[in-house]
Design a protein around this motif. Structure first.
Motif, PDB file in Angstrom:
ATOM      1  N   ASP A  90      -4.669 -24.770 -45.040  1.00 51.00           N
ATOM      2  CA  ASP A  90      -3.878 -26.810 -44.685  1.00 51.00           C
ATOM      3  C   ASP A  90      -2.636 -26.676 -44.182  1.00 51.00           C
ATOM      4  OD1 ASP A  90      -7.311 -27.412 -44.404  1.00 51.00           O
ATOM      5  OD2 ASP A  90      -7.123 -27.674 -46.640  1.00 51.00           O
ATOM      6  N   ALA A  91      -1.483 -25.885 -43.683  1.00 55.80           N
ATOM      7  CA  ALA A  91      -0.502 -26.610 -43.467  1.00 55.80           C
ATOM      8  C   ALA A  91      -0.081 -25.771 -42.310  1.00 55.80           C
ATOM      9  CB  ALA A  91       0.644 -26.359 -44.666  1.00 55.80           C
ATOM     10  N   ASP A  92       0.897 -26.440 -41.837  1.00 51.82           N
ATOM     11  CA  ASP A  92       0.685 -26.150 -40.101  1.00 51.82           C
ATOM     12  C   ASP A  92       1.555 -24.292 -39.957  1.00 51.82           C
ATOM     13  OD1 ASP A  92       2.028 -25.602 -37.267  1.00 51.82           O
ATOM     14  OD2 ASP A  92       2.544 -27.620 -37.502  1.00 51.82           O
ATOM     15  N   TRP A  93       1.164 -23.872 -39.692  1.00 52.82           N
ATOM     16  CA  TRP A  93       1.922 -22.537 -39.706  1.00 52.82           C
ATOM     17  C   TRP A  93       3.417 -22.605 -39.254  1.00 52.82           C
ATOM     18  CZ3 TRP A  93       0.797 -18.237 -35.860  1.00 52.82           C
ATOM     19  CH2 TRP A  93       0.827 -18.442 -34.540  1.00 52.82           C
ATOM     20  N   GLU A  94       4.094 -23.372 -38.489  1.00 53.46           N
ATOM     21  CA  GLU A  94       5.142 -23.919 -38.346  1.00 53.46           C
ATOM     22  C   GLU A  94       5.818 -24.089 -39.699  1.00 53.46           C
ATOM     23  OE1 GLU A  94       6.323 -23.118 -35.248  1.00 53.46           O
ATOM     24  OE2 GLU A  94       4.157 -22.456 -34.592  1.00 53.46           O
ATOM     25  N   LEU A  95       5.591 -24.390 -40.105  1.00 58.02           N
ATOM     26  CA  LEU A  95       6.564 -24.823 -41.430  1.00 58.02           C
ATOM     27  C   LEU A  95       6.808 -23.483 -42.135  1.00 58.02           C
ATOM     28  CD1 LEU A  95       4.084 -27.945 -42.710  1.00 58.02           C
ATOM     29  CD2 LEU A  95       6.732 -27.553 -41.754  1.00 58.02           C
ATOM     30  N   ALA A  96       5.706 -22.695 -41.830  1.00 57.25           N
ATOM     31  CA  ALA A  96       5.677 -21.093 -42.281  1.00 57.25           C
ATOM     32  C   ALA A  96       7.075 -20.348 -41.729  1.00 57.25           C
ATOM     33  CB  ALA A  96       4.823 -19.731 -43.104  1.00 57.25           C
ATOM     34  N   GLU A  97       6.195 -19.142 -41.470  1.00 55.57           N
ATOM     35  CA  GLU A  97       6.990 -18.196 -40.089  1.00 55.57           C
ATOM     36  C   GLU A  97       5.837 -18.253 -39.359  1.00 55.57           C
ATOM     37  OE1 GLU A  97       8.935 -14.695 -41.977  1.00 55.57           O
ATOM     38  OE2 GLU A  97       9.016 -15.204 -43.886  1.00 55.57           O
ATOM     39  N   GLY A  98       5.308 -18.880 -38.467  1.00 58.70           N
ATOM     40  CA  GLY A  98       4.126 -18.552 -37.045  1.00 58.70           C
ATOM     41  C   GLY A  98       3.937 -17.195 -37.344  1.00 58.70           C
ATOM     42  N   ALA A  99       4.143 -16.539 -36.426  1.00 61.94           N
ATOM     43  CA  ALA A  99       3.668 -15.572 -36.496  1.00 61.94           C
ATOM     44  C   ALA A  99       3.277 -14.627 -37.008  1.00 61.94           C
ATOM     45  CB  ALA A  99       3.618 -14.536 -34.800  1.00 61.94           C
TER      46      ALA A  99
END
Length: 90
Positions: free
Chosen positions: A62-71
């Motif tokens: 439920d968190a935007d992957w852009e807040l992590a490391e994307g791909a």
């Protein structure tokens, strides 16, 4: 909505994807696996290279992957990944 049309009308899949060498599964590997194993038509509408096409929102737990490391985000057993199309007709 709408991405399920590429996957035989199925909105939710529970999958087990083998990790890469080193025991890590990255999002880019999951995306390619989904494209190759689950996408039933027009994979170009889902992926662009080893990532999703622009206009597809990706959530990891439920968190935007852009807040992590994307791909490059590493996934753990039990993570929930959602793909949401932000494109629609008008």
């Amino acid at each position: 909505g709408g991405l399920e049309l590429l996957f035989g009308g199925v909105k939710s899949h529970k999958v087990s994807v083998p990790p890469e060498r080193g025991g890590v599964l990255k999002m880019k590997t999951l995306i390619c696996w989904i494209r190759d194993k689950l996408c039933q038509e027009r994979p170009e509408m889902f992926t662009q290279g080893s990532t999703v096409r622009p206009g597809i929102l990706v959530l990891i737990n439920d968190a935007d992957w852009e807040l992590a490391e994307g791909a490059e985000s590493a996934l753990e057993d039990g993570d929930e990944v959602s793909f949401i199309s932000t494109l629609h007709g008008g």
